[in-house]
Design a protein around this motif. Structure first.
Motif, mmCIF file in Angstrom:
data_model
loop_
_atom_site.group_PDB
_atom_site.id
_atom_site.type_symbol
_atom_site.label_atom_id
_atom_site.label_comp_id
_atom_site.label_asym_id
_atom_site.label_seq_id
_atom_site.Cartn_x
_atom_site.Cartn_y
_atom_site.Cartn_z
ATOM 1 N N SER A 52 -13.568 12.516 42.486
ATOM 2 C CA SER A 52 -14.266 11.428 43.161
ATOM 3 C C SER A 52 -15.550 11.040 42.437
ATOM 4 O O SER A 52 -16.010 9.917 42.544
ATOM 5 C CB SER A 52 -14.568 11.808 44.613
ATOM 6 N N GLU A 53 -16.146 11.938 41.680
ATOM 7 C CA GLU A 53 -17.344 11.595 40.924
ATOM 8 C C GLU A 53 -17.008 10.724 39.720
ATOM 9 O O GLU A 53 -17.837 9.935 39.281
ATOM 10 C CB GLU A 53 -18.053 12.867 40.459
ATOM 11 N N TYR A 54 -15.804 10.859 39.171
ATOM 12 C CA TYR A 54 -15.391 10.046 38.034
ATOM 13 C C TYR A 54 -14.917 8.663 38.468
ATOM 14 O O TYR A 54 -15.066 7.697 37.760
ATOM 15 C CB TYR A 54 -14.237 10.705 37.272
ATOM 16 N N ARG A 55 -14.284 8.615 39.608
ATOM 17 C CA ARG A 55 -13.637 7.397 40.057
ATOM 18 C C ARG A 55 -14.658 6.342 40.455
ATOM 19 O O ARG A 55 -15.583 6.609 41.207
ATOM 20 C CB ARG A 55 -12.745 7.725 41.239
ATOM 21 N N GLU A 56 -14.486 5.164 39.947
ATOM 22 C CA GLU A 56 -15.364 4.071 40.316
ATOM 23 C C GLU A 56 -14.879 3.459 41.627
ATOM 24 O O GLU A 56 -13.699 3.500 41.945
ATOM 25 C CB GLU A 56 -15.348 3.005 39.233
ATOM 26 N N GLU A 57 -15.795 2.870 42.331
ATOM 27 C CA GLU A 57 -15.407 2.161 43.548
ATOM 28 C C GLU A 57 -14.648 0.902 43.156
ATOM 29 O O GLU A 57 -15.111 0.104 42.352
ATOM 30 C CB GLU A 57 -16.642 1.802 44.380
ATOM 31 N N ARG A 58 -13.487 0.732 43.726
ATOM 32 C CA ARG A 58 -12.663 -0.423 43.412
ATOM 33 C C ARG A 58 -12.933 -1.527 44.424
ATOM 34 O O ARG A 58 -13.230 -1.250 45.578
ATOM 35 C CB ARG A 58 -11.192 -0.035 43.446
ATOM 36 N N PRO A 59 -12.814 -2.779 43.991
ATOM 37 C CA PRO A 59 -13.021 -3.869 44.941
ATOM 38 C C PRO A 59 -11.928 -3.867 46.000
ATOM 39 O O PRO A 59 -10.801 -3.429 45.751
ATOM 40 C CB PRO A 59 -12.947 -5.120 44.077
ATOM 41 N N VAL A 60 -12.284 -4.351 47.160
ATOM 42 C CA VAL A 60 -11.334 -4.362 48.264
ATOM 43 C C VAL A 60 -10.204 -5.345 47.979
ATOM 44 O O VAL A 60 -9.043 -5.058 48.200
ATOM 45 C CB VAL A 60 -12.052 -4.720 49.587
ATOM 46 N N HIS A 61 -10.552 -6.523 47.455
ATOM 47 C CA HIS A 61 -9.533 -7.523 47.144
ATOM 48 C C HIS A 61 -9.725 -8.015 45.716
ATOM 49 O O HIS A 61 -10.840 -8.146 45.237
ATOM 50 C CB HIS A 61 -9.615 -8.707 48.108
ATOM 51 N N HIS A 62 -8.629 -8.300 45.091
ATOM 52 C CA HIS A 62 -8.648 -8.792 43.713
ATOM 53 C C HIS A 62 -7.923 -10.127 43.680
ATOM 54 O O HIS A 62 -6.834 -10.260 44.225
ATOM 55 C CB HIS A 62 -7.947 -7.780 42.801
ATOM 56 N N GLU A 63 -8.531 -11.109 43.063
ATOM 57 C CA GLU A 63 -7.911 -12.421 42.944
ATOM 58 C C GLU A 63 -6.878 -12.367 41.821
ATOM 59 O O GLU A 63 -7.221 -12.433 40.644
ATOM 60 C CB GLU A 63 -8.968 -13.484 42.652
ATOM 61 N N ALA A 64 -5.630 -12.218 42.180
ATOM 62 C CA ALA A 64 -4.553 -12.104 41.195
ATOM 63 C C ALA A 64 -3.805 -13.424 41.106
ATOM 64 O O ALA A 64 -3.550 -14.069 42.124
ATOM 65 C CB ALA A 64 -3.595 -10.991 41.589
ATOM 66 N N SER A 65 -3.460 -13.824 39.910
ATOM 67 C CA SER A 65 -2.619 -14.999 39.745
ATOM 68 C C SER A 65 -1.158 -14.556 39.832
ATOM 69 O O SER A 65 -0.840 -13.383 39.653
ATOM 70 C CB SER A 65 -2.918 -15.692 38.419
ATOM 71 N N ILE A 66 -0.294 -15.498 40.094
ATOM 72 C CA ILE A 66 1.131 -15.192 40.241
ATOM 73 C C ILE A 66 1.871 -15.703 39.015
ATOM 74 O O ILE A 66 1.777 -16.867 38.646
ATOM 75 C CB ILE A 66 1.702 -15.835 41.517
ATOM 76 N N VAL A 67 2.614 -14.815 38.379
ATOM 77 C CA VAL A 67 3.414 -15.149 37.204
ATOM 78 C C VAL A 67 4.880 -15.090 37.623
ATOM 79 O O VAL A 67 5.321 -14.092 38.195
ATOM 80 C CB VAL A 67 3.152 -14.147 36.055
ATOM 81 N N THR A 68 5.620 -16.171 37.356
ATOM 82 C CA THR A 68 7.049 -16.171 37.683
ATOM 83 C C THR A 68 7.847 -15.989 36.393
ATOM 84 O O THR A 68 7.538 -16.582 35.369
ATOM 85 C CB THR A 68 7.464 -17.485 38.375
ATOM 86 N N VAL A 69 8.885 -15.156 36.481
ATOM 87 C CA VAL A 69 9.686 -14.798 35.315
ATOM 88 C C VAL A 69 11.158 -14.808 35.706
ATOM 89 O O VAL A 69 11.527 -14.316 36.773
ATOM 90 C CB VAL A 69 9.297 -13.388 34.801
ATOM 91 N N LYS A 70 11.993 -15.361 34.840
ATOM 92 C CA LYS A 70 13.450 -15.260 35.012
ATOM 93 C C LYS A 70 13.941 -14.308 33.933
ATOM 94 O O LYS A 70 13.695 -14.498 32.752
ATOM 95 C CB LYS A 70 14.110 -16.621 34.868
ATOM 96 N N ILE A 71 14.643 -13.278 34.354
ATOM 97 C CA ILE A 71 15.108 -12.225 33.456
ATOM 98 C C ILE A 71 16.556 -12.517 33.065
ATOM 99 O O ILE A 71 17.423 -12.674 33.925
ATOM 100 C CB ILE A 71 14.999 -10.835 34.135
ATOM 101 N N PHE A 72 16.799 -12.578 31.739
ATOM 102 C CA PHE A 72 18.146 -12.838 31.232
ATOM 103 C C PHE A 72 18.787 -11.598 30.613
ATOM 104 O O PHE A 72 19.998 -11.506 30.518
ATOM 105 C CB PHE A 72 18.116 -13.966 30.188
#
Length: 149
Positions: A52-72
């Motif tokens: 716990s001393e090494y771990r940084e506090e992470r943000p509660v929410h992260h603004e993530a973009s959405i990537v769409t992929v079609k797998i062939f």
């Protein structure tokens, strides 16, 4: 002299070899320390810090973009892994793959989610989405990105 005796003499294993006085510099070296490691001076060590001393506090929410992929094909798994590793949500369509190939891609995506603490959700038949750990994306947003509405 036999081959065995010559070999013994070469490696210094015959009785005559022990009688020689060695003039080699190796035997003249003075040891670098006195005694053995068991008698070395005492050293003090501090206990290692907890996780716990090494771990940084992470943000509660992260603004993530959405990537769409079609797998062939199975080699297209990189198209899922790279954006997800960068913190983006990925919506991927597996309808172009046979069932065995689709299962491998799903296993890969599940491994990504486990390793990076993400979440995986099935949106429709063969359309899945993986989201990063602290993203604030709703399922409706993911379905909209996959053109399911």
């Amino acid at each position: 002299m036999s081959l065995v005796n010559k070999t013994k003499r070469f490696f210094g294993l015959d009785s005559e070899a022990y009688a020689y006085d060695h003039d080699d510099a190796y035997y003249d070296d003075v040891p670098r320390y006195e005694g053995t490691a068991a008698y070395a001076p005492e050293r003090s060590y501090e206990p290692a810090p907890s996780y716990s001393e090494y771990r940084e506090e992470r943000p509660v929410h992260h603004e993530a973009s959405i990537v769409t992929v079609k797998i062939f094909q199975n080699n297209d798994a990189v198209k899922i892994g790279e954006p997800f590793r960068d913190g983006d949500a990925v919506v991927f369509d597996l309808s172009a793959l046979p069932a065995e190939g689709a299962k491998g891609i799903i296993d890969f995506a599940a491994g990504l989610c486990y390793a990076l603490r993400g979440h995986m959700v099935k949106l429709d038949g063969r359309i899945f989405a993986i989201t990063p750990e602290n993203s604030a994306l709703e399922i409706e947003q993911l379905k909209h990105a996959a053109n399911l509405y």
